[in-house]
Write a protein that holds these residues in place. Structure first.
Motif, PDB file in Angstrom:
ATOM      1  N   LEU A 109     -33.282   6.236 -33.214  1.00 36.43           N
ATOM      2  CA  LEU A 109     -34.488   5.993 -32.425  1.00 36.43           C
ATOM      3  C   LEU A 109     -35.425   4.988 -33.097  1.00 36.43           C
ATOM      4  CD1 LEU A 109     -35.809   6.853 -29.782  1.00 36.43           C
ATOM      5  CD2 LEU A 109     -36.907   8.722 -31.021  1.00 36.43           C
ATOM      6  N   TYR A 110     -35.432   4.960 -34.410  1.00 35.63           N
ATOM      7  CA  TYR A 110     -36.368   4.081 -35.117  1.00 35.63           C
ATOM      8  C   TYR A 110     -35.661   2.994 -35.919  1.00 35.63           C
ATOM      9  CZ  TYR A 110     -39.878   7.061 -33.301  1.00 35.63           C
ATOM     10  OH  TYR A 110     -40.682   7.730 -32.425  1.00 35.63           O
ATOM     11  N   ILE A 111     -34.500   2.543 -35.449  1.00 36.26           N
ATOM     12  CA  ILE A 111     -33.756   1.477 -36.123  1.00 36.26           C
ATOM     13  C   ILE A 111     -34.564   0.176 -36.154  1.00 36.26           C
ATOM     14  CG2 ILE A 111     -32.497   0.695 -34.063  1.00 36.26           C
ATOM     15  CD1 ILE A 111     -31.093   0.990 -37.654  1.00 36.26           C
ATOM     16  N   HIS A 112     -35.482   0.013 -35.203  1.00 38.55           N
ATOM     17  CA  HIS A 112     -36.304  -1.204 -35.183  1.00 38.55           C
ATOM     18  C   HIS A 112     -37.202  -1.317 -36.414  1.00 38.55           C
ATOM     19  CE1 HIS A 112     -39.003   1.799 -33.367  1.00 38.55           C
ATOM     20  NE2 HIS A 112     -39.958   1.087 -33.937  1.00 38.55           N
ATOM     21  N   LYS A 113     -37.407  -0.230 -37.146  1.00 41.85           N
ATOM     22  CA  LYS A 113     -38.278  -0.274 -38.318  1.00 41.85           C
ATOM     23  C   LYS A 113     -37.685  -1.135 -39.443  1.00 41.85           C
ATOM     24  CE  LYS A 113     -40.891   3.376 -39.297  1.00 41.85           C
ATOM     25  NZ  LYS A 113     -42.207   2.915 -38.966  1.00 41.85           N
ATOM     26  N   ILE A 114     -36.402  -1.464 -39.347  1.00 39.59           N
ATOM     27  CA  ILE A 114     -35.805  -2.374 -40.334  1.00 39.59           C
ATOM     28  C   ILE A 114     -35.699  -3.799 -39.791  1.00 39.59           C
ATOM     29  CG2 ILE A 114     -33.379  -1.969 -39.724  1.00 39.59           C
ATOM     30  CD1 ILE A 114     -32.800  -2.044 -42.761  1.00 39.59           C
ATOM     31  N   SER A 115     -35.635  -3.940 -38.479  1.00 37.84           N
ATOM     32  CA  SER A 115     -35.439  -5.277 -37.909  1.00 37.84           C
ATOM     33  C   SER A 115     -36.734  -5.992 -37.539  1.00 37.84           C
ATOM     34  CB  SER A 115     -34.549  -5.187 -36.665  1.00 37.84           C
ATOM     35  OG  SER A 115     -35.144  -4.356 -35.690  1.00 37.84           O
ATOM     36  N   HIS A 121     -43.867 -10.349 -39.919  1.00 40.55           N
ATOM     37  CA  HIS A 121     -44.511 -10.890 -41.123  1.00 40.55           C
ATOM     38  C   HIS A 121     -44.243 -12.377 -41.339  1.00 40.55           C
ATOM     39  CE1 HIS A 121     -46.198  -7.181 -42.632  1.00 40.55           C
ATOM     40  NE2 HIS A 121     -45.051  -6.579 -42.397  1.00 40.55           N
ATOM     41  N   PHE A 122     -43.047 -12.839 -40.978  1.00 34.81           N
ATOM     42  CA  PHE A 122     -42.665 -14.200 -41.317  1.00 34.81           C
ATOM     43  C   PHE A 122     -42.287 -15.070 -40.121  1.00 34.81           C
ATOM     44  CE2 PHE A 122     -41.353 -11.407 -44.880  1.00 34.81           C
ATOM     45  CZ  PHE A 122     -42.280 -11.838 -45.814  1.00 34.81           C
ATOM     46  N   GLY A 123     -42.171 -14.473 -38.934  1.00 31.37           N
ATOM     47  CA  GLY A 123     -41.726 -15.227 -37.768  1.00 31.37           C
ATOM     48  C   GLY A 123     -42.809 -16.075 -37.129  1.00 31.37           C
ATOM     49  N   THR A 124     -42.366 -16.984 -36.306  1.00 29.95           N
ATOM     50  CA  THR A 124     -43.300 -17.785 -35.515  1.00 29.95           C
ATOM     51  C   THR A 124     -43.834 -16.916 -34.380  1.00 29.95           C
ATOM     52  OG1 THR A 124     -41.608 -18.539 -33.969  1.00 29.95           O
ATOM     53  CG2 THR A 124     -41.923 -19.865 -35.982  1.00 29.95           C
TER      54      THR A 124
END
Length: 153
Positions: A109-115, A121-124
């Motif tokens: 359910l919370y796999i997005h916490k790694i992606s 933080h660093f994306g455009t």
């Protein structure tokens, strides 16, 4: 498990701790508990047997307000009663969902916490906007890292 299963609400105000006493902690715990009772417990045995979590569960967690309170609203995150998400809320969420006794539930359910964090933080800005459906439970994201010199490729 059947939908009639009830897990008693732990009243953290009676525990020997100065934490978890804020009203929004209690209401967040109650909401996590509702999600557990309404969505998870009636289905978890079937999901465990099938070895997967249906995609609709992610959107349902978002609907309950417990999916992404730890992310900015402009990227699909949710606030809980206008309070900043903190470690205590994360503990509460993990504690409640842990009552399903499913090793894969929280991880799935919370796999997005790694992606999501590296992108936020660093994306455009354009890359961050691409993750809005992920933080709303409409899509699933993963993180892939290659380290050819160290055998993880």
């Amino acid at each position: 498990m059947s939908a009639s299963v009830e897990v008693p609400l732990v009243d953290m105000e009676t525990q020997l701790t100065p934490y978890f006493v804020k009203p929004y902690y209690k209401s967040f715990r109650q909401q996590c508990r509702r999600f557990l009772q309404d969505v998870i417990l009636p289905n978890i045995d079937k999901w465990e047997k099938n070895g997967s979590l249906p995609k609709w569960v992610y959107a349902k967690a978002y609907e309950y307000g417990i999916y992404t309170p730890d992310y900015p609203n402009q990227y699909g995150g949710q606030e809980w009663q206008q309070q900043p998400f903190d470690y205590f809320m994360d503990i509460i969420r993990q504690d409640e969902l842990g009552k399903a006794a499913s090793g894969g539930l929280f991880t799935s359910l919370y796999i997005h916490k790694i992606s999501v964090p590296p992108v936020l933080h660093f994306g455009t800005e354009a890359q961050k906007q691409m993750f809005v459906p992920v933080l709303k439970g409409e899509k699933i994201a993963a993180l892939a890292i290659s380290e050819p010199q160290y055998g993880s490729d």
